[in-house]
Design a protein around this motif. Sequence first.
Motif, PDB file in Angstrom:
ATOM      1  N   VAL A 184       0.820  -1.217   0.000  1.00  0.00           N
ATOM      2  CA  VAL A 184       0.000   0.000   0.000  1.00  0.00           C
ATOM      3  C   VAL A 184       0.851   1.264   0.000  1.00  0.00           C
ATOM      4  O   VAL A 184       0.309   2.370  -0.019  1.00  0.00           O
ATOM      5  CB  VAL A 184      -0.951   0.008   1.207  1.00  0.00           C
ATOM      6  CG1 VAL A 184      -1.886  -1.189   1.161  1.00  0.00           C
ATOM      7  CG2 VAL A 184      -0.165   0.006   2.519  1.00  0.00           C
ATOM      8  N   GLY A 185       2.157   1.134   0.029  1.00  0.00           N
ATOM      9  CA  GLY A 185       3.025   2.299   0.026  1.00  0.00           C
ATOM     10  C   GLY A 185       4.476   1.895  -0.111  1.00  0.00           C
ATOM     11  O   GLY A 185       4.804   0.702  -0.222  1.00  0.00           O
ATOM     12  N   LYS A 186       5.368   2.897  -0.118  1.00  0.00           N
ATOM     13  CA  LYS A 186       6.794   2.632  -0.267  1.00  0.00           C
ATOM     14  C   LYS A 186       7.611   3.652   0.509  1.00  0.00           C
ATOM     15  O   LYS A 186       7.142   4.759   0.818  1.00  0.00           O
ATOM     16  CB  LYS A 186       7.201   2.663  -1.745  1.00  0.00           C
ATOM     17  CG  LYS A 186       6.678   1.490  -2.562  1.00  0.00           C
ATOM     18  CD  LYS A 186       7.214   1.512  -3.982  1.00  0.00           C
ATOM     19  CE  LYS A 186       6.743   0.296  -4.760  1.00  0.00           C
ATOM     20  NZ  LYS A 186       7.263   0.294  -6.147  1.00  0.00           N
ATOM     21  N   ILE A 187       8.851   3.262   0.814  1.00  0.00           N
ATOM     22  CA  ILE A 187       9.818   4.180   1.421  1.00  0.00           C
ATOM     23  C   ILE A 187      10.361   5.076   0.314  1.00  0.00           C
ATOM     24  O   ILE A 187      10.848   4.595  -0.710  1.00  0.00           O
ATOM     25  CB  ILE A 187      10.966   3.413   2.091  1.00  0.00           C
ATOM     26  CG1 ILE A 187      10.435   2.452   3.168  1.00  0.00           C
ATOM     27  CG2 ILE A 187      11.976   4.380   2.681  1.00  0.00           C
ATOM     28  CD1 ILE A 187       9.847   3.116   4.368  1.00  0.00           C
ATOM     29  N   TYR A 200      15.518   8.257   9.832  1.00  0.00           N
ATOM     30  CA  TYR A 200      14.209   8.789   9.485  1.00  0.00           C
ATOM     31  C   TYR A 200      13.874   8.361   8.053  1.00  0.00           C
ATOM     32  O   TYR A 200      14.667   8.565   7.130  1.00  0.00           O
ATOM     33  CB  TYR A 200      14.191  10.316   9.592  1.00  0.00           C
ATOM     34  CG  TYR A 200      14.138  10.819  11.019  1.00  0.00           C
ATOM     35  CD1 TYR A 200      12.983  11.406  11.529  1.00  0.00           C
ATOM     36  CD2 TYR A 200      15.238  10.710  11.864  1.00  0.00           C
ATOM     37  CE1 TYR A 200      12.923  11.868  12.837  1.00  0.00           C
ATOM     38  CE2 TYR A 200      15.193  11.168  13.173  1.00  0.00           C
ATOM     39  CZ  TYR A 200      14.031  11.743  13.649  1.00  0.00           C
ATOM     40  OH  TYR A 200      13.981  12.186  14.943  1.00  0.00           O
ATOM     41  N   TYR A 201      12.691   7.800   7.904  1.00  0.00           N
ATOM     42  CA  TYR A 201      12.239   7.351   6.589  1.00  0.00           C
ATOM     43  C   TYR A 201      10.986   8.137   6.199  1.00  0.00           C
ATOM     44  O   TYR A 201      10.006   8.148   6.951  1.00  0.00           O
ATOM     45  CB  TYR A 201      11.893   5.859   6.610  1.00  0.00           C
ATOM     46  CG  TYR A 201      13.034   4.960   7.012  1.00  0.00           C
ATOM     47  CD1 TYR A 201      13.967   4.515   6.087  1.00  0.00           C
ATOM     48  CD2 TYR A 201      13.172   4.552   8.337  1.00  0.00           C
ATOM     49  CE1 TYR A 201      15.010   3.687   6.460  1.00  0.00           C
ATOM     50  CE2 TYR A 201      14.211   3.719   8.725  1.00  0.00           C
ATOM     51  CZ  TYR A 201      15.124   3.293   7.780  1.00  0.00           C
ATOM     52  OH  TYR A 201      16.154   2.472   8.159  1.00  0.00           O
ATOM     53  N   ASN A 202      11.050   8.793   5.046  1.00  0.00           N
ATOM     54  CA  ASN A 202       9.858   9.435   4.502  1.00  0.00           C
ATOM     55  C   ASN A 202       9.120   8.398   3.652  1.00  0.00           C
ATOM     56  O   ASN A 202       9.669   7.865   2.688  1.00  0.00           O
ATOM     57  CB  ASN A 202      10.221  10.650   3.644  1.00  0.00           C
ATOM     58  CG  ASN A 202      10.778  11.789   4.478  1.00  0.00           C
ATOM     59  OD1 ASN A 202      10.463  11.906   5.661  1.00  0.00           O
ATOM     60  ND2 ASN A 202      11.603  12.630   3.886  1.00  0.00           N
ATOM     61  N   ALA A 203       7.908   8.102   4.047  1.00  0.00           N
ATOM     62  CA  ALA A 203       7.129   7.056   3.377  1.00  0.00           C
ATOM     63  C   ALA A 203       5.837   7.650   2.842  1.00  0.00           C
ATOM     64  O   ALA A 203       5.317   8.652   3.356  1.00  0.00           O
ATOM     65  CB  ALA A 203       6.820   5.917   4.340  1.00  0.00           C
ATOM     66  N   PHE A 204       5.320   7.010   1.794  1.00  0.00           N
ATOM     67  CA  PHE A 204       4.061   7.455   1.194  1.00  0.00           C
ATOM     68  C   PHE A 204       3.086   6.292   1.188  1.00  0.00           C
ATOM     69  O   PHE A 204       3.410   5.191   0.736  1.00  0.00           O
ATOM     70  CB  PHE A 204       4.295   7.951  -0.238  1.00  0.00           C
ATOM     71  CG  PHE A 204       3.072   8.573  -0.862  1.00  0.00           C
ATOM     72  CD1 PHE A 204       2.759   9.891  -0.635  1.00  0.00           C
ATOM     73  CD2 PHE A 204       2.231   7.816  -1.679  1.00  0.00           C
ATOM     74  CE1 PHE A 204       1.630  10.465  -1.202  1.00  0.00           C
ATOM     75  CE2 PHE A 204       1.105   8.372  -2.250  1.00  0.00           C
ATOM     76  CZ  PHE A 204       0.798   9.711  -2.017  1.00  0.00           C
TER      77      PHE A 204
END
Length: 550
Positions: A184-187, A200-204
């Motif tokens: 349902v999303g990715k890094i 820190y990981y920005n995920a969507f």
Amino acid sequence: MKTQQPLDAEIKTVKTISTIWFVPIVALLIGGWMVYYHISNQGPTVTILFNSAEGMEAGKTKIKSRSVTIGEVETIKLNDQDDGVIVTARMSKNTEKMLMEDSKFWVVSPKVALSGITGLDTLISGVYIELSPGSSKQGRNEFTALNSPPITPKGTPGLQVTLISDKEFAYSQGDPIIYKGLTVGKIEEVHFNINERAVYYNAFIHAPYHELLTNNTRFWDASGLVVDLNAEGISLKTGSLQTILTNGVTFGIPDGMPLGTKINELDSFQIFDDYQGASNARYKYSLQYVMLVSDTIRGLSVGAPVEYRGVTVGEVSSVELITTDPSIMYSEAVRIPVLLSIQPGRIGLPDNEQGMALMKKHNTLWIKEGLRASLKTGSLLTGSLFVELQHFDLPRLEKLETYQNYPVIPTVKDQYSQLIDKVELFVDKLNGLPLDELTGNANVTLVNAASLLSELQHTSQNLDKLLVSAEQQGLIKQLRVALDSFETLSQDFSSGSQGYEGLQEAMKSISDVMYELKPLLEQLKHKPNGLIFDSGSQDLEPKKHSEVNQ
């Protein structure tokens, strides 16, 4: 005849243009128009900073957006620091609205990764620069290109969140975010914070799955194949096939927690090791206790459960509490401190200060009344230990012991230690037995037993001889004749035989006679003098002494 004077000719210059001049004039006009058309149809010039110009050529490399050519690279040169390149490109007309503050440029080239293969079309056409238009209102002409393509295209519906981890596992751009087996999303981006020692990981999260995110949502690792050896035994955990090959994160709301409220853009979440860690994170308040163990704590690890009659009420927080006097560590009487965290929320109390006060009050009373802690083996296969709390019928404690300001829960020996003590007691009793005397008595008994067996054998031989003699003397025949006679007698009185019928008739006659004698017997029972006196006369009553004298 007069002579006529000649007239002077008036010479006038005729200003004419040769037709041959029309050709360069027309060419000049056409050239000017072409220059004007070229200039009027040119777009703005942009400057893009790249780490490398690999695959790019001036005058050939195109700039595209959604596979449409919107510009071309004009020049490529090194920057002043010689650690990157500056690419100048001419954009097409009417592209100014695409060059905003948040516009992104990157190079598209063939790339093979575990997540897939991209940029295959550039094997024929060559690399090109992709532009992702921005949505800002502020224009810009200088940009720094991305090192890799963005994972999520601009304008994709969904929600961006920040995931934080200080654990050993790590993720890369493009690693999936999974919900119940669905990607349902990715890094998208990875940043390391040196001061916090955290990543820190920005995920969507794509729509509509971003609606699942609330303030009670928990994220945990779902990477590869995890084999966990704990107090419950061996557990095997795995995600999807993609997360086995790469890494991945999953999320959800732990059982027993409410759904919570919706979150905002870029809210942050902690990444836990597993579902159990994510579920335990709901408990914010806990009371700290210490148990002092006299035996080994090998097999007891941080996170091991603390149970009360099989119900988990907390966990082991630390097994490394160091005493202020290290010299006693070499003493035989040293007790190893184990720090326990007991959470009121696990037993239905409020997860707040009020719940902690109630639990502290009850625990203090229980400890004084006989609550004890012990180490139990959770799995014989792994040897993992857990802490069990149980009530025992013991004398009441007047005051609680403390260790480094932590209240102490007294301990009792674990099952293994009790077994060892019993074995040691058995060995001690065995050592205290008079084995030499017992061995001598046993030898005498064996000699007597051998003598007895010899006598029994001799008796058996005599009995055999007696039986042979009895057979020879006809005793066996006589016994057989007697048995035959008894069998004949039995047959005579068996059911249906003549003797049996006669016996039945005799018994019937006796029964009839007894029936006829029954009234007489009844009379004798109640009036024994009935056979002497007349039955019709009145009963004689003895006279009084006064009546006799008269």
